[in-house]
Design a protein around this motif. Structure first.
Motif, PDB file in Angstrom:
ATOM      1  N   TYR A 174       3.530  -9.817  -9.975  1.00 29.77           N
ATOM      2  CA  TYR A 174       3.726  -8.538 -10.673  1.00 29.77           C
ATOM      3  C   TYR A 174       3.684  -8.754 -12.183  1.00 29.77           C
ATOM      4  O   TYR A 174       3.033  -8.003 -12.925  1.00 29.77           O
ATOM      5  N   GLY A 190      -1.133   0.804  -3.555  1.00 29.16           N
ATOM      6  CA  GLY A 190      -1.862  -0.435  -3.780  1.00 29.16           C
ATOM      7  C   GLY A 190      -3.362  -0.207  -3.588  1.00 29.16           C
ATOM      8  O   GLY A 190      -4.189  -0.804  -4.274  1.00 29.16           O
ATOM      9  N   ALA A 191      -3.726   0.657  -2.615  1.00 31.67           N
ATOM     10  CA  ALA A 191      -5.146   0.823  -2.296  1.00 31.67           C
ATOM     11  C   ALA A 191      -5.696   2.220  -2.583  1.00 31.67           C
ATOM     12  O   ALA A 191      -6.892   2.405  -2.656  1.00 31.67           O
ATOM     13  N   SER A 192      -4.812   3.212  -2.690  1.00 27.35           N
ATOM     14  CA  SER A 192      -5.318   4.546  -3.050  1.00 27.35           C
ATOM     15  C   SER A 192      -4.332   5.249  -3.958  1.00 27.35           C
ATOM     16  O   SER A 192      -3.180   4.813  -4.103  1.00 27.35           O
ATOM     17  N   SER A 238      -0.560  -0.221   2.136  1.00 24.85           N
ATOM     18  CA  SER A 238      -1.505  -1.341   2.043  1.00 24.85           C
ATOM     19  C   SER A 238      -0.795  -2.626   1.623  1.00 24.85           C
ATOM     20  O   SER A 238      -1.155  -3.708   2.076  1.00 24.85           O
ATOM     21  N   SER A 239       0.244  -2.503   0.784  1.00 24.35           N
ATOM     22  CA  SER A 239       0.877  -3.723   0.276  1.00 24.35           C
ATOM     23  C   SER A 239       2.106  -4.118   1.074  1.00 24.35           C
ATOM     24  O   SER A 239       2.461  -5.291   1.145  1.00 24.35           O
ATOM     25  N   HIS A 240       2.793  -3.150   1.679  1.00 23.77           N
ATOM     26  CA  HIS A 240       3.969  -3.466   2.501  1.00 23.77           C
ATOM     27  C   HIS A 240       4.346  -2.261   3.358  1.00 23.77           C
ATOM     28  O   HIS A 240       3.836  -1.158   3.147  1.00 23.77           O
ATOM     29  N   SER A 273       5.991   5.688  -6.946  1.00 26.56           N
ATOM     30  CA  SER A 273       5.445   4.400  -6.455  1.00 26.56           C
ATOM     31  C   SER A 273       5.104   3.518  -7.653  1.00 26.56           C
ATOM     32  O   SER A 273       5.904   3.390  -8.566  1.00 26.56           O
ATOM     33  N   TYR A 316       1.245  -6.776 -15.123  1.00 26.64           N
ATOM     34  CA  TYR A 316       1.769  -5.582 -15.807  1.00 26.64           C
ATOM     35  C   TYR A 316       0.875  -5.083 -16.949  1.00 26.64           C
ATOM     36  O   TYR A 316       0.787  -3.875 -17.171  1.00 26.64           O
ATOM     37  N   THR A 354      -1.468   4.171   5.669  1.00 25.65           N
ATOM     38  CA  THR A 354      -2.246   4.777   4.571  1.00 25.65           C
ATOM     39  C   THR A 354      -3.483   3.930   4.232  1.00 25.65           C
ATOM     40  O   THR A 354      -4.147   3.423   5.129  1.00 25.65           O
ATOM     41  N   ASP A 377      -3.955  -2.302  -6.688  1.00 25.50           N
ATOM     42  CA  ASP A 377      -4.511  -3.602  -6.270  1.00 25.50           C
ATOM     43  C   ASP A 377      -6.032  -3.542  -6.153  1.00 25.50           C
ATOM     44  O   ASP A 377      -6.739  -4.467  -6.574  1.00 25.50           O
TER      45      ASP A 377
HETATM   46  O1  ITT Z   1      -0.111   3.706  -0.616  1.00 26.11           O
HETATM   47  P1  ITT Z   1      -0.939   2.512  -0.362  1.00 26.11           P
HETATM   48  O2  ITT Z   1      -2.175   2.483  -1.205  1.00 26.11           O
HETATM   49  O3  ITT Z   1      -1.230   2.290   1.081  1.00 26.11           O
HETATM   50  O4  ITT Z   1      -0.085   1.244  -0.862  1.00 26.11           O
HETATM   51  P2  ITT Z   1       1.466   0.955  -0.733  1.00 26.11           P
HETATM   52  O5  ITT Z   1       2.193   2.110  -0.177  1.00 26.11           O
HETATM   53  O6  ITT Z   1       1.652  -0.335  -0.051  1.00 26.11           O
HETATM   54  O7  ITT Z   1       1.869   0.801  -2.253  1.00 26.11           O
HETATM   55  P3  ITT Z   1       3.317   0.897  -2.945  1.00 26.11           P
HETATM   56  O8  ITT Z   1       3.479   2.251  -3.472  1.00 26.11           O
HETATM   57  O9  ITT Z   1       4.359   0.362  -2.065  1.00 26.11           O
HETATM   58  O10 ITT Z   1       3.107  -0.106  -4.137  1.00 26.11           O
HETATM   59  C1  ITT Z   1       2.097   0.143  -5.045  1.00 26.11           C
HETATM   60  C2  ITT Z   1       1.753  -1.110  -5.747  1.00 26.11           C
HETATM   61  O11 ITT Z   1       2.863  -1.495  -6.539  1.00 26.11           O
HETATM   62  C3  ITT Z   1       3.163  -2.858  -6.308  1.00 26.11           C
HETATM   63  N1  ITT Z   1       4.594  -3.057  -6.562  1.00 26.11           N
HETATM   64  C4  ITT Z   1       5.639  -2.896  -5.729  1.00 26.11           C
HETATM   65  N2  ITT Z   1       6.792  -3.167  -6.378  1.00 26.11           N
HETATM   66  C5  ITT Z   1       6.448  -3.482  -7.651  1.00 26.11           C
HETATM   67  C6  ITT Z   1       7.152  -3.861  -8.820  1.00 26.11           C
HETATM   68  O12 ITT Z   1       8.469  -3.969  -8.826  1.00 26.11           O
HETATM   69  N3  ITT Z   1       6.463  -4.111  -9.941  1.00 26.11           N
HETATM   70  C7  ITT Z   1       5.134  -3.996  -9.962  1.00 26.11           C
HETATM   71  N4  ITT Z   1       4.396  -3.660  -8.912  1.00 26.11           N
HETATM   72  C8  ITT Z   1       5.038  -3.397  -7.774  1.00 26.11           C
HETATM   73  C9  ITT Z   1       2.702  -3.120  -4.887  1.00 26.11           C
HETATM   74  O13 ITT Z   1       2.427  -4.482  -4.700  1.00 26.11           O
HETATM   75  C10 ITT Z   1       1.450  -2.287  -4.848  1.00 26.11           C
HETATM   76  O14 ITT Z   1       0.395  -2.970  -5.450  1.00 26.11           O
END
Ligand code: ITT
Ligand code: CA
Length: 497
Positions: A395, A203-205, A57-59, A348, A399, A131, A247
């Motif tokens: 970020y 980010g979303a789940s 969801s986030s990248h 994550s 925190y 995802t 998120d």
């Molecule tokens: O699984 P989904 O829900 O689809 O989401 P995602 O795959 O994009 O999610 P990530 O695990 O990549 O990241 C989880 C969250 O952590 C955040 N994130 C990534 N790097 C980070 C950091 O260094 N410090 C804090 N947050 C961070 C990111 O923006 C997301 O909100």
């Protein structure tokens, strides 16, 4: 002189037959060892490759895996050799310009083209799994999500790999493949060791997956995934909470504080001194909160921080429903969860956040964790910014919320206590490969984990060579000893003058 000749004649080592036997014996043994060593020498390694795109969801991130090509049925160890972070947001954010979702992947895909040897390109499978971001877009606007997939598929087909399709993973698959990855990398499956539960915070789940003796899948079949891996049966419990990624949880927490439509929120989850004017869409633009949107909400609101951990925890807790549970036990929102069991790996956002807060070491007692978090939340925003100049401001600002959310989710949501909290290990990588669902997904689709334990050679190569050498030397010594009756007497010969 005649005595000397006589002695020579008596010495069997000097008979031509013995000399020939000895030479043949030595040559035969050397030949035997050489053939054995050369025949069983490991061939120079050739590798196969697989590429997985994790469209979160986030990248989006791209992972390249490699494994030895000559192992039967692809049973050699799979390792991550490269990863690439796609610039920009997740593909679901391109709903209004789907073409850009495809374009955003090209830089990482070019890297993959260079990293994978050219002669392997056409046989290298390429997968894209999306995802929670795409799950939410699909719920909200399925036409838009189809268009994003179309654009992404068109972009990926232009590369010389064997593209296997782009699809949304179910929450169950996401949880189960994360568990497979962690336990595969830990070598727990092949060695039939106790498995490690997997906690993934996106980010979303968010997903929780573990094996519990209490769980056979009968009480809540939707939470069960049965695997047979390397000859062992696993009844995995897994659940994915959509909207409970960090998120979306922040949106829900903000929405809880803006329901009466205030133009200003004094937020305990942000540091004191934090002040930003924000657009309401950053809160309500998601199916996770759209039903909470107040009538006639203003376009913007002022978001100020007041940095109070316990108040923050109270607001965060309001996102969880602990009232109804039709099963023997639940985590939250009426979802069945068996008794927590065994060690856990949390990756994550669990890792990003806890590592930043210096709380990744779970030997720190839970009480000390909350104390440290309280102090962090109460630290003025200016001071935080000064102390961490290199950290992305978004970020950094979040925190306090993220740490509070993680502790609340683990303890109130999943029922971790101060006793079993140290069973959690916050991890990013295991033996050089990222913890996440992608490796497990690829292992499954390429049938790389056999259901039955493979037959392994009785001896490793080094052991085989050593045994052949030792036996050859023994045979040689026996051969020499067998000639003993023919050995010359050791009695002193009279001096011949
Ligand atoms: O699984 P989904 O829900 O689809 O989401 P995602 O795959 O994009 O999610 P990530 O695990 O990549 O990241 C989880 C969250 O952590 C955040 N994130 C990534 N790097 C980070 C950091 O260094 N410090 C804090 N947050 C961070 C990111 O923006 C997301 O909100
Ligand atoms: Ca993810």
């Amino acid at each position: 002189m005649s005595a000397q000749r006589e002695m020579k004649e008596k010495n069997p080592w000097h008979t031509p037959v013995t000399i020939i036997f000895t030479v043949i014996g030595v040559i035969a043994i050397v030949a035997l060892v050489t053939v054995a060593v050369l025949q069983n020498r490991p061939l120079p390694q050739k590798y196969k490759y697989g590429i997985v795109l994790d469209a979160g969801s986030s990248h989006t991130a791209l992972y390249i895996y490699e494994w030895p090509a000559e192992k039967d049925n692809n049973t050699g160890r799979v390792e991550q050799t490269h990863s690439c972070k796609v610039k920009g947001p997740g593909i679901s954010s391109y709903a209004s310009v789907p073409r850009k979702a495809g374009e955003s992947l090209s830089e990482c895909m070019q890297e993959a083209r260079q990293r994978v040897p050219e002669k392997r390109h056409s046989e290298t499978p390429l997968y894209l799994g999306a995802t929670a971001g795409m799950r939410l877009l699909n719920l909200e606007n399925s036409l838009a999500s189809d268009k994003v997939f179309q654009a992404v598929e068109e972009a990926l087909q232009k590369f010389p790999f064997s593209f296997q399709g782009a699809r949304i993973l179910s929450g169950q698959e996401e949880g189960a493949f994360g568990w497979v990855t962690v336990n595969y990398l830990d070598d727990r499956l092949k060695q039939s060791l106790e498995t490690r539960g997997a906690l993934d915070l996106g980010g979303a789940s968010t997903q929780i997956s573990f094996v519990s003796d209490d769980f056979d899948g009968s009480e809540s079949p939707d939470n069960g995934v049965a695997f047979r891996l390397y000859g062992n049966d696993y009844n995995l419990y897994t659940h994915s909470f959509l909207c409970y990624g960090k998120d979306q949880a922040l949106r829900m927490t903000l929405a809880k504080q803006t329901q009466s439509g205030p133009v200003s929120i004094s937020d305990p989850c942000f540091n004191p001194g934090y002040i930003e004017t924000k657009n309401y869409s950053i809160v309500y633009d998601s199916p996770c909160v759209s039903n909470m949107k107040p009538q006639g909400a203003p376009a913007t609101f002022t978001h100020t921080g007041k940095g109070n951990f316990s108040q923050c925890q109270e607001v965060v807790k309001r996102n969880f429903n602990f009232k109804q549970c039709k099963y023997s036990q639940c985590s939250f929102n009426g979802v069945f969860q068996p008794r927590l069991q065994g060690p856990f790996g949390a990756f994550s956002a669990y890792y990003f956040v806890m590592n930043f807060l210096n709380l990744a070491d779970t030997s720190i007692p839970l009480e000390a964790v909350t104390e440290k978090l309280s102090r962090y939340c109460a630290t003025p925003w200016n001071q935080i910014k000064q102390q961490h100049p290199g950290v992305k401001l978004k970020y950094l600002a979040e925190y306090c919320f993220s740490g509070t959310y993680i502790i609340t989710l683990l303890t109130e949501g999943y029922n971790f206590t101060s006793q079993n909290y140290p069973n959690i290990k916050f991890i990013k990588k295991i033996k050089g490969s990222d913890a996440g669902w992608t490796l497990g997904y690829m292992l499954n689709l390429t049938n790389m984990i056999p259901a039955e334990a493979p037959d392994s050679p009785p001896l490793p190569h080094a052991g085989y060579v050593s045994i052949v050498t030792v036996i050859a030397i023994l045979l040689f010594v026996l051969f020499i000893l067998s000639l003993r009756p023919l050995w010359p007497r050791c009695s002193k010969q009279p001096q011949i003058i």
